[in-house]
Motif scaffolding. Sequence first.
Motif, PDB file in Angstrom:
ATOM      1  N   SER A  27      23.746  85.554  15.133  1.00  0.00           N
ATOM      2  CA  SER A  27      23.209  84.870  16.306  1.00  0.00           C
ATOM      3  C   SER A  27      21.761  85.277  16.470  1.00  0.00           C
ATOM      4  CB  SER A  27      23.992  85.234  17.573  1.00  0.00           C
ATOM      5  OG  SER A  27      25.304  84.720  17.503  1.00  0.00           O
ATOM      6  N   LEU A  28      20.904  84.278  16.649  1.00  0.00           N
ATOM      7  CA  LEU A  28      19.464  84.550  16.736  1.00  0.00           C
ATOM      8  C   LEU A  28      18.758  83.371  17.373  1.00  0.00           C
ATOM      9  CD1 LEU A  28      17.061  86.417  15.738  1.00  0.00           C
ATOM     10  CD2 LEU A  28      16.970  84.962  13.709  1.00  0.00           C
ATOM     11  N   GLY A  33       6.140  79.535  18.406  1.00  0.00           N
ATOM     12  CA  GLY A  33       4.951  80.365  18.209  1.00  0.00           C
ATOM     13  C   GLY A  33       5.224  81.747  17.650  1.00  0.00           C
ATOM     14  N   GLU A  34       6.482  82.047  17.363  1.00  0.00           N
ATOM     15  CA  GLU A  34       6.802  83.370  16.817  1.00  0.00           C
ATOM     16  C   GLU A  34       6.506  83.465  15.323  1.00  0.00           C
ATOM     17  OE1 GLU A  34      10.001  86.154  18.466  1.00  0.00           O
ATOM     18  OE2 GLU A  34      11.027  84.264  18.056  1.00  0.00           O
ATOM     19  N   PHE A  35       6.245  84.677  14.889  1.00  0.00           N
ATOM     20  CA  PHE A  35       6.215  84.980  13.453  1.00  0.00           C
ATOM     21  C   PHE A  35       7.335  85.987  13.225  1.00  0.00           C
ATOM     22  CE2 PHE A  35       3.043  85.117   9.737  1.00  0.00           C
ATOM     23  CZ  PHE A  35       4.026  85.425   8.825  1.00  0.00           C
ATOM     24  N   ILE A  36       8.490  85.477  12.769  1.00  0.00           N
ATOM     25  CA  ILE A  36       9.658  86.335  12.553  1.00  0.00           C
ATOM     26  C   ILE A  36       9.745  86.688  11.078  1.00  0.00           C
ATOM     27  CG2 ILE A  36      12.193  86.386  12.482  1.00  0.00           C
ATOM     28  CD1 ILE A  36      12.327  84.997  15.026  1.00  0.00           C
ATOM     29  N   CYS A  37       9.907  87.951  10.776  1.00  0.00           N
ATOM     30  CA  CYS A  37      10.222  88.354   9.411  1.00  0.00           C
ATOM     31  C   CYS A  37      11.664  88.814   9.361  1.00  0.00           C
ATOM     32  CB  CYS A  37       9.310  89.483   8.930  1.00  0.00           C
ATOM     33  SG  CYS A  37       7.699  88.902   8.371  1.00  0.00           S
ATOM     34  N   VAL A  38      12.384  88.339   8.348  1.00  0.00           N
ATOM     35  CA  VAL A  38      13.748  88.792   8.113  1.00  0.00           C
ATOM     36  C   VAL A  38      13.711  89.743   6.932  1.00  0.00           C
ATOM     37  CG1 VAL A  38      16.089  88.119   7.491  1.00  0.00           C
ATOM     38  CG2 VAL A  38      14.721  86.665   8.992  1.00  0.00           C
ATOM     39  N   ARG A 204       7.996  89.846  15.293  1.00  0.00           N
ATOM     40  CA  ARG A 204       9.377  90.299  15.513  1.00  0.00           C
ATOM     41  C   ARG A 204      10.049  90.419  14.152  1.00  0.00           C
ATOM     42  NH1 ARG A 204      14.150  88.180  18.749  1.00  0.00           N
ATOM     43  NH2 ARG A 204      13.461  86.062  18.284  1.00  0.00           N
ATOM     44  N   VAL A 205      10.771  91.517  13.976  1.00  0.00           N
ATOM     45  CA  VAL A 205      11.442  91.757  12.699  1.00  0.00           C
ATOM     46  C   VAL A 205      12.958  91.755  12.921  1.00  0.00           C
ATOM     47  CG1 VAL A 205      11.787  93.387  10.786  1.00  0.00           C
ATOM     48  CG2 VAL A 205       9.511  93.124  11.789  1.00  0.00           C
ATOM     49  N   PHE A 219      13.552  94.055  16.258  1.00  0.00           N
ATOM     50  CA  PHE A 219      12.539  94.764  17.051  1.00  0.00           C
ATOM     51  C   PHE A 219      11.191  94.046  17.045  1.00  0.00           C
ATOM     52  CE2 PHE A 219      10.221  96.657  13.509  1.00  0.00           C
ATOM     53  CZ  PHE A 219      11.177  96.734  12.508  1.00  0.00           C
ATOM     54  N   ASN A 220      10.425  94.275  18.102  1.00  0.00           N
ATOM     55  CA  ASN A 220       9.083  93.709  18.210  1.00  0.00           C
ATOM     56  C   ASN A 220       8.106  94.627  17.509  1.00  0.00           C
ATOM     57  OD1 ASN A 220       9.757  91.453  19.890  1.00  0.00           O
ATOM     58  ND2 ASN A 220      10.009  92.923  21.567  1.00  0.00           N
ATOM     59  N   VAL A 221       7.084  94.030  16.910  1.00  0.00           N
ATOM     60  CA  VAL A 221       6.052  94.815  16.248  1.00  0.00           C
ATOM     61  C   VAL A 221       4.791  94.748  17.094  1.00  0.00           C
ATOM     62  CG1 VAL A 221       4.691  95.121  14.150  1.00  0.00           C
ATOM     63  CG2 VAL A 221       7.005  94.194  14.010  1.00  0.00           C
ATOM     64  N   ASP A 222       4.244  95.920  17.361  1.00  0.00           N
ATOM     65  CA  ASP A 222       2.980  95.980  18.083  1.00  0.00           C
ATOM     66  C   ASP A 222       1.873  96.024  17.050  1.00  0.00           C
ATOM     67  OD1 ASP A 222       0.765  96.514  19.522  1.00  0.00           O
ATOM     68  OD2 ASP A 222       1.395  98.499  20.197  1.00  0.00           O
TER      69      ASP A 222
END
Length: 228
Positions: A27-28, A33-38, A204-205, A219-222
């Motif tokens: 579930s996701l 506008g996100e840049f998600i890395c899996v 976000r990873v 988790f979010n990446v700063d």
Amino acid sequence: ESLIKIENMSLEYGESINSTLALKNISLEINKGEFICVLGPSGCGKSSLLKCIAGYVKPTAGRVLMQGKEVDGPDWHRGVVFQSPTLYPWMTVNENVEFGPKMRDLPKAEIKEIRDFFLDEVNLSGFGENYTFELSGGMKQRVAIARVLANYPQVVLMDEPFGALDALTRENMQNLIRNIWKENNTTIFFITHDVDEALLLANRVVVMSKQPGEIIKIFNVDFTNQIF
Ligand code: ADP
Ligand code: ADP
């Protein structure tokens, strides 16, 4: 704003004794506008997840919704970039990038404008008349990215797009895709098994476990410390 919603999705390849459970209860939500890395080890189901979102593969259980509508096949709203770019070798760079806009029957001038804009975005102005087999690996991948972007997809799905490139080219491509993401407010779903790459690119990873792939951490990446 939520763009894609994956609900309790599982995927099993094959049947009975020969079956492989590739994805388990995923579930996701992917926001605009996100840049998600899996991120996850080889064979954990990252490509399978991408293919379900793209609509190439139908999940065994659960579903993928895009703006509330169930995904039931590929379409140009979800552009895909693979590790090895699949370009049309009988077409020039220009023709490859124009392909999507032409399908939409846009006026000629607009097609040219879109083409030139995205060729410039990927630093390939001046290569329009070349055939893609004349280009290097990184350049080919940039054509593939421009071709996908020229369709103005709602989300760009990238499956280890820089995995086959040498280190320097990869670094250039990482900068390029980050800039495109920032400048065009694109939504990117990016698969990698490289932790550094995920931390460099993503805001976000999503971390997956080994097969059967489950999401074990998000988790979010700063990236305020990152220099681009
Ligand atoms: P990753 O992208 O993380 O390397 P994949 O999604 O390619 O993982 O594969 C997940 C699991 O599903 C692996 O065990 C793989 O062998 C299996 N698999 C992938 N594609 C197929 C297929 N078409 N038929 C059967 N098994 C598959
Ligand atoms: P929407 O979902 O916004 O209403 P559609 O999916 O109905 O848009 O697309 C509108 C039309 O544009 C369709 O006929 C679609 O096939 C066509 N189209 C737009 N871009 C492309 C493209 N890159 N490749 C193929 N067809 C496209």
